[in-house]
Design an enzyme around this catalytic site. Structure first.
Site, short mmCIF file in Angstrom:
data_model
loop_
_atom_site.label_atom_id
_atom_site.label_comp_id
_atom_site.label_asym_id
_atom_site.label_seq_id
_atom_site.Cartn_x
_atom_site.Cartn_y
_atom_site.Cartn_z
N SER A 1 3.62 -5.30 0.10
CA SER A 1 3.47 -4.10 0.91
C SER A 1 2.77 -4.48 2.21
O SER A 1 2.10 -5.52 2.29
CB SER A 1 2.61 -3.08 0.15
OG SER A 1 2.16 -2.04 1.00
N TYR B 1 -4.84 -0.70 -4.78
CA TYR B 1 -3.49 -1.08 -4.37
C TYR B 1 -3.54 -2.19 -3.34
O TYR B 1 -2.84 -3.21 -3.46
CB TYR B 1 -2.76 0.15 -3.81
CG TYR B 1 -1.31 -0.09 -3.48
CD1 TYR B 1 -0.36 -0.15 -4.49
CD2 TYR B 1 -0.88 -0.22 -2.17
CE1 TYR B 1 0.98 -0.36 -4.20
CE2 TYR B 1 0.44 -0.42 -1.86
CZ TYR B 1 1.38 -0.49 -2.88
OH TYR B 1 2.70 -0.69 -2.59
#
Length: 230
Positions: free
Chosen positions: A113, A126
Site C-alpha cells: 500500500s 495497517y
C-alpha cells in the site's frame, strides 16, 4: 510461455480476484486462496498447503485493515493487522522460497500500500504492517539477488474494493457527509484524484511476475498518480 502455477492469497475478492483473473486469462494455472482455504497466519496450515507445491508465482494479497487513532487502537487489532499483512506474507514466502531457489526461478509479489511509504492518521497497525511487508520483500530480494527468483511489492492508493467501501462508510458516519462526498475525499488523498480499479493493481502485479521482469528485484511500484515517487 509454459503454464505456471500462480498462488494468490486473498484471491477470490477485490484486488485478489482481479489478479487471479488476469493470470488465468494469460494461460497460467491459478490457485486463488480464501481464508477458508488457508489461514495465512497459521504456520502449520501454510506449510501443509504451500510447502509441497512447485509454485512459480506467489502473490501475497491477503490483508486486513482497522481504522482508529493510536490511543484507541486495541492490542488485538494491532496484532491482527501485523499477523495477516506481515506475518502472513512471511509464512507464505518462506513456504515457497526454498523450492523457487532450488529450481532457480520464481516471482514473489506482495500487495502492500502507499501506507508502506508514509504515515497517515488512524492507520497505525495497517501502516506498520505494510512497512514490514515491504521490508520483507527487500530482504528476500537481497538474499536471492543473482538468481532466477525476484521479490517485489506493489503499493496502491485506495482501490475500489469492499475494504475501501467500509472506510468510506466510516468517514460518512463520523463526518455526516454523503458517501459520494466521502469517496471524493478519499480519492483526493492522492494526485490520481480517483479510486484505483482492481484491474490496475492486477496489471502491476502481472508485470512484476512476468518472465521478462527478472532484472526487477527488491522494488516497489507505487500506484497513486505520482504523489509518492519511490
Amino acid at each position: 510461455m509454459n503454464e505456471r502455477l500462480v498462488v494468490v492469497t486473498g484471491g477470490t475478492k477485490g484486488i485478489g480476484a482481479a489478479i487471479s483473473r488476469r493470470f488465468a486469462e494469460a494461460g497460467d494455472k491459478v490457485m486463488a486462496l480464501r481464508r477458508a482455504d488457508l489461514d495465512v497466519t497459521d504456520e502449520d496450515a501454510v506449510h501443509e498447503v504451500l510447502g509441497q507445491l512447485e509454485v512459480d508465482v506467489l502473490v501475497n494479497n491477503a490483508g486486513v485493515s482497522v481504522s482508529a487513532p493510536v490511543h484507541r487502537t486495541s492490542l488485538p487489532d494491532w496484532l491482527t493487522q501485523l499477523e495477516v499483512n506481515a506475518t502472513g506474507a512471511f509464512l507464505c514466502t518462506r513456504a515457497v522460497l526454498a523450492g523457487m531457489r532450488g529450481r532457480d526461478r520464481g516471482r514473489i509479489v506482495t500487495v502492500a500500500s502507499t501506507a508502506a511509504h508514509e504515515g497517515r492518521p488512524y492507520t497505525a497497525g495497517y501502516t506498520a504492517s505494510k512497512h514490514a511487508a515491504v521490508g520483507l520483500m527487500r530482504t528476500v530480494a537481497a538474499e536471492v539477488a543473482g538468481t532466477g527468483v525476484t521479490a517485489n511489492a506493489v503499493c496502491p492508493t485506495f482501490v475500489r474494493t469492499d475494504m475501501t467501501a467500509r472506510t468510506i462508510q466510516r468517514i460518512a458516519g463520523v463526518t455526516g457527509k454523503s458517501e459520494q462526498d466521502s469517496e471524493a475525499a478519499v480519492a483526493g488523498l492522492s494526485p490520481l484524484g480517483r479510486l484505483l480499479e482492481p484491474d490496475e493493481v492486477a496489471f502491476a502485479v502481472a508485470f512484476l511476475a512476468a518472465p521478462e521482469a527478472g532484472a526487477i528485484n527488491g522494488q516497489t511500484i507505487v500506484l497513486d498518480g505520482g504523489g509518492i515517487q519511490a
